[in-house]
Design a protein around this motif. Structure first.
Motif, PDB file in Angstrom:
ATOM      1  N   LEU A 200       0.816  -1.209   0.000  1.00  0.00           N
ATOM      2  CA  LEU A 200       0.000   0.000   0.000  1.00  0.00           C
ATOM      3  C   LEU A 200       0.849   1.259   0.000  1.00  0.00           C
ATOM      4  O   LEU A 200       0.474   2.272  -0.576  1.00  0.00           O
ATOM      5  N   ARG A 201       2.013   1.158   0.640  1.00  0.00           N
ATOM      6  CA  ARG A 201       2.910   2.318   0.624  1.00  0.00           C
ATOM      7  C   ARG A 201       3.411   2.598  -0.778  1.00  0.00           C
ATOM      8  O   ARG A 201       3.483   3.740  -1.207  1.00  0.00           O
ATOM      9  N   SER A 202       3.756   1.520  -1.503  1.00  0.00           N
ATOM     10  CA  SER A 202       4.273   1.756  -2.846  1.00  0.00           C
ATOM     11  C   SER A 202       3.165   2.291  -3.743  1.00  0.00           C
ATOM     12  O   SER A 202       3.406   3.112  -4.618  1.00  0.00           O
ATOM     13  N   LYS A 204       0.743   4.184  -2.739  1.00  0.00           N
ATOM     14  CA  LYS A 204       0.604   5.576  -2.342  1.00  0.00           C
ATOM     15  C   LYS A 204       1.706   6.434  -2.979  1.00  0.00           C
ATOM     16  O   LYS A 204       1.464   7.523  -3.489  1.00  0.00           O
ATOM     17  N   GLN A 205       2.928   5.867  -2.935  1.00  0.00           N
ATOM     18  CA  GLN A 205       4.035   6.629  -3.511  1.00  0.00           C
ATOM     19  C   GLN A 205       3.904   6.745  -5.024  1.00  0.00           C
ATOM     20  O   GLN A 205       4.340   7.736  -5.614  1.00  0.00           O
TER      21      GLN A 205
END
Ligand code: SF4
Ligand code: SF4
Lengths: 272, 706
Positions: A200-202, A204-205
């Motif tokens: 999910l972080r990737s 988002k990024q």
């Protein structure tokens, strides 16, 4: 050196869905959207080629992976997933006129994108999990006049090479090994690799990477090329067929067996 | 010189001026080496990431002092080791303090201010105390030698479950050598101290101020008697004393110089680690700051200074190794070895003048000092390691931070990948439609309030397992009926609720956790209620300890405390006391994580059950194996599962009738383990809620339509 990957955001049915008023599709509220499963594999294949250690001299140009999808802005979510998984750029083609296009009209749009991007390879999934026409990729190749192959289950391709070698699984456990000239269109089968997880972080990024939106005009197409006008087929209706019959056979064991035998005879009679 | 003045410690008498100078030179040298070592260590810690500690320094210092002085953490579950360490510790501290006071007087107070206190009665009492301290030190050391040499405790075996024999770091014999060297050096210092004392007495037997007060140093005096009996003369005593003096002094200086470079440094690192301990280390995992590009720990320098300090604090006591459920069933994980590996890695990379390039700081892999992904994924984040560590090493955040990196790389079991994708898509781990989250309540004869639409007193956060798992749905229905009968005004969030995220976070998927936590905090914040209850200890933990970091401060309790209150307030009444012989399994997230040991036991007593505890209970409860996301990944076939290990423990209780759990995941894990260990039919696994139902029969039998 560029690989273009055509992806689709597919729809899955939610619990207790309802049909659209015109009876030709499901009410969009009851659809759960996600990236087509096959496209996960074709994207992974492209990213793997990009990440493979570069072959020795002459130093090949870096590989660029570009994803393209045809659809309205909700598709951005799936494109961002692709960007998170390693695609460098994302393109989305949309115009209200595209609504109602069949796979052939979509292929026409994708072919126009391919002409614009001029990739060395075009990957697509074998089929989409919602419509399962299995024709978009190959139709795109037809519009482009490129060599093509469907249901590729193994690929060896060095970036920049003039040709690629792939394998396909045939009936009876046979393997088909084929060499193909580039640029080519390959539709990729499930299981060719292990698609990576997009955290999910990737995702988002990846929101920071731009998604370029193209109109029909950008591609030199008109509204007659897409939609029902540009399609070779048209959905008449979509519906849930009547439920199959089931009945409870009452009585003791002998009665039940007798009734069962009767039913079997009835069916045999119908088939004969 | 008066008589009392003469009664004092004999220091450099009979030494030539050159000898005294040499000794000072060596002393300063040792201190210089020590200081350099300390500098290198501190520089190493400072190469870690920044961290701001909460709470005041003095409160931390006080807490540390209490732990150290009481030896509470060392004596837990190993009273003998605690006792022996206490002897060594107090012996050492007193002897060190004694020596330090001599230095204080001889080198500072007397030359500068002419103050002397080291004589007369004070000296005599001190010399008695120091003799006793020496005895304590030696006794403690001898026990420790016996323990290491003869008891062969499995926890002191350095063989690693994550390496195979033949690997260079399989059982690390250098650790064993160091352990023994440390014990021997201390023993030699202690023993030579006594012989030295005796020799001095023999040498100075002609001086009444020395000889007449000799029994104030009873051990020394005894040795002196013995030496005299063996024919040692005054001159012989002088020579022996002179030689031993140097020997004793040099070893002591050597020890001082070596402190920062050997396990002796635990004197400082353990104390410092206790001082910076986080009481919620496993319960509340650290957030990833927005600005941080990489989630998780990829390089050794991604750990913060406190974690690097933790690595050095480990005393290899093996308690975490012993407590770890993954290790117990043969998984390639020992929390001790994760810590020691990383310590070795930090030692190899961060102690030289320059920090190596990033590529050489990669802590993931199978090389020396690196931690393999199989090891990290074996962890069930059960907190048994953190809980028992005597020196406050916090393994769980270290493991989870390393997993965050694995998640970023997608280096995980494909089934786990699938589950995470499912949770992202549907908000639950079952892949069911969001709309079906509240469907279990349809089987009830009364409607369950929708807390999104009307205010309620108690908001019930149901959680995934209790919502979707068919077996646990039955328990949820029973609990709803009990609440209803007790007149509790309660409601649920229906499809407004998502997976609480506790286990997603412990898997290391921090981004998904943020999404889930934020969604739940928003859903809960827009409902109107007084307090929250849940039957799921995992949801309980994250809502209680972690949601506050996401702006969700809710008063939440586990159902066991609410149910107990309903009984004491008379809203539920036991009309059918149960006479079962039961045992209770403390769920990690209720027990160790949140200290909810009492309410379930009180409830069992209220119901009339006879509780027989398992050996591993309360803080030492043995994880069912489902934690840390492991419920989504099947355990290796053939190998024993933690739940099976636990079932065997329970099965050894004679006449056991019910194995009581109070966690949905436990119900799933243990009902399965009951079958696979062949205990089906011997006893049953039940949720405490079901026992309550039995003891408090429904008012109308048709009330629960389930
Ligand atoms: S948290 Fe539990 S499973 Fe993980 S290392 Fe610690 S004791 Fe072992
Ligand atoms: S980490 Fe703590 S419990 Fe584990 S071996 Fe080290 S000191 Fe002992």
């Amino acid at each position: 050196m560029k690989i273009l990957v055509a992806v689709k955001q597919v729809a899955a049915l939610d619990e207790d869905f309802e049909m659209r008023d015109d009876g030709r599709d499901v009410e969009p509220d009851f659809l759960l959207r996600d990236l087509n499963e096959w496209d996960d594999f074709s994207l992974e294949e492209a990213v793997k080629i990009k990440e493979a250690p570069p072959a020795p001299a002459p130093a090949p140009a870096p590989v660029e992976v570009v994803v393209v999808s045809v659809g309205a802005d909700e598709v951005d979510e799936s494109l961002r997933k692709c960007l998170a998984k390693g695609a460098d750029r994302a393109l989305r083609v949309w115009d209200a006129a595209i609504e109602g296009s069949d796979s052939i009209a979509i292929a026409r749009v994708l072919a126009a994108v391919a002409k614009r991007e001029a990739p060395d390879m075009l990957f697509a999934g074998v089929q989409s999990s919602d419509q399962s026409f299995a024709s978009t990729g190959i139709a795109t190749a037809a519009f482009l006049g490129w060599p093509h192959a469907a249901v590729v289950s193994n690929l060896s391709y060095a970036p920049g090479a003039k040709s690629a070698v792939f394998r396909r699984e045939l009936e009876g456990g046979l393997l088909h090994e084929v060499e193909i000239q580039c640029p080519a269109v390959l539709t990729i089968q499930l299981g060719i690799n292990t698609p990576r997880y997009a955290s999910l972080r990737s995702i988002k990024q990846a929101a920071a990477k731009p998604i370029e939106v193209l109109s029909l005009a950008d591609l030199g197409l008109g509204s007659a090329d897409v939609g029902e006008a540009g399609s070779l087929s048209r959905v008449r209706r979509m519906y849930v067929p009547d439920k199959g019959r089931a009945q409870l056979i009452a009585g003791d064991v002998a009665q039940q067996a007798a009734r069962l035998a009767e039913i079997i005879k009835e069916f045999k009679g119908a088939a004969a | 010189m008066s008589r009392t003045d003469a009664v004092t410690r004999i220091l450099f008498e009979s030494f030539s001026a050159a000898e005294v100078r040499l000794f000072y030179l060596l002393g300063y040298g040792a201190i210089a080496v020590f200081c350099y070592g300390v500098y290198v260590q501190i520089r190493k810690y400072r190469r870690g990431a920044a961290l701001r500690l909460e709470g005041g320094v003095w409160a931390r210092f006080g807490a540390m002092l209490r732990s150290v002085l009481s030896h509470r953490t060392i004596a837990r579950r190993d009273a003998a080791a605690g006792g022996a360490h206490r002897l060594i510790f107090y012996g050492f501290v007193l002897l060190f303090a004694g020596t330090a006071t001599i230095t204080l007087e001889y080198d500072i107070l007397e030359p500068l201010f002419g103050i002397r206190f080291w004589h007369g009665g004070f000296y005599l009492i001190f010399s008695l105390i120091l003799d006793l301290a020496g005895v304590a030190l030696i006794a403690g050391l001898l026990f420790m030698m016996y323990r290491r040499g003869w008891l062969r405790l499995p926890k002191l075996d350095y063989a690693r479950p994550d390496r195979v024999p033949g690997d260079p770091d399989f059982d690390r014999p250098q650790y064993r050598r160091e352990d023994w060297a440390f014990l021997w050096i201390l023993l030699i210092i202690g023993a030579t101290g006594f012989v030295l004392e005796g020799a001095r007495l023999v040498w100075l037997q002609g001086r009444p101020e020395v000889w007449d007060t000799r029994w104030w140093s009873p051990i020394g005096a005894l040795l002196a008697q013995g030496m005299r009996a063996m024919g040692l003369t005054e001159q012989g005593g002088a020579v022996l004393r002179h030689g031993l003096w140097w020997f004793h002094g040099l070893i002591a200086l050597l020890l001082i110089a070596l402190i920062p470079f050997t396990k002796v440094k635990h004197i400082f690192t353990a104390a410092a680690s206790l001082m910076v301990r986080d009481p919620l280390a496993a319960q509340r995992l650290p957030r990833v700051p927005e600005s941080q590009v990489e989630a998780g720990a990829a390089k050794i320098t991604d750990f913060n200074w406190k974690q690097l300090l933790n690595l050095d604090a480990c005393t290899k006591c093996g308690r975490c190794h012993e407590a770890c459920p993954a290790r117990a069933v043969g998984a390639p994980l020992s929390p001790r070895d994760v810590i020691l590996s990383l310590r070795e890695f930090a030692h190899a990379t961060l102690e030289s003048g320059v920090v190596p390039a990033a590529a050489e700081l990669d802590i993931h892999g199978k090389g020396p000092g690196q931690v393999a992904m199989e090891t990290l994924w074996s962890c069930r984040t059960c907190m048994a390691c953190v809980e028992i560590c005597p020196v406050a090493v916090e393994h769980v955040p270290i493991i989870v931070q390393m997993r965050r990196k694995l998640v970023e790389d997608g280096a995980m079991d494909p089934l786990l990948t699938k589950t995470l994708q499912t949770i992202h898509k549907t908000g639950n781990s079952f892949g069911e439609s969001k709309r079906k989250r509240g469907a279990w309540s349809k089987a009830l004869p009364f409607p369950v309030k929708d807390a999104r639409k009307e205010p309620v007193d108690v908001l019930w956060f149901v959680g995934d397992y209790a919502s979707f798992d068919p077996r646990n749905q039955k328990v949820s229905q029973v609990f709803a009926s009990l609440l209803q009968e007790a007149g509790v005004d309660f409601g649920i969030l229906y499809d407004g609720e998502s997976n609480a995220g506790n286990d997603v976070r412990r898997v290391g998927e921090e981004g998904l956790y943020e999404v889930l936590a934020t969604a739940n905090v928003n859903a809960m914040s827009s409902a109107s209620f007084k307090s929250v209850v849940t039957t799921d200890p995992h949801s309980f933990n994250t809502i209680r300890n972690e949601y506050p970091d996401f702006g969700g401060k809710f008063e939440i309790e586990h159902y066991t405390t609410l149910a107990k209150r309903l009984f004491t307030e008379g809203r539920l009444k036991v009309t059918n006391p149960l006479k079962y012989r039961v045992t209770f399994h403390d769920p990690c997230h209720l027990g160790r994580f949140n200290k909810g040991y009492d309410a379930p036991r009180d409830l069992l007593a209220l119901l009339g059950c006879e509780l027989v505890e398992m050996g591993r209970c309360k803080a030492n409860s043995f994880c069912c194996g489902a934690g840390g996301g492991r419920i989504w990944v099947p355990d290796p076939v053939g190998a024993e599962k933690p739940a099976q290990n636990r079932m065997k423990e329970a099965a050894s209780i004679a006449g056991l009738e019910v194995y009581v759990v109070s966690c949905p995941k436990d119900l799933t894990m243990f009902e399965d383990a009951l079958k696979t260990t062949g205990n089906e039919g011997k006893f049953v696994v039940k949720e405490l809620i079901e026992l309550i139902r039995e003891a408090v029969p429904a008012r109308r039998t048709d009330e629960v339509a389930a």
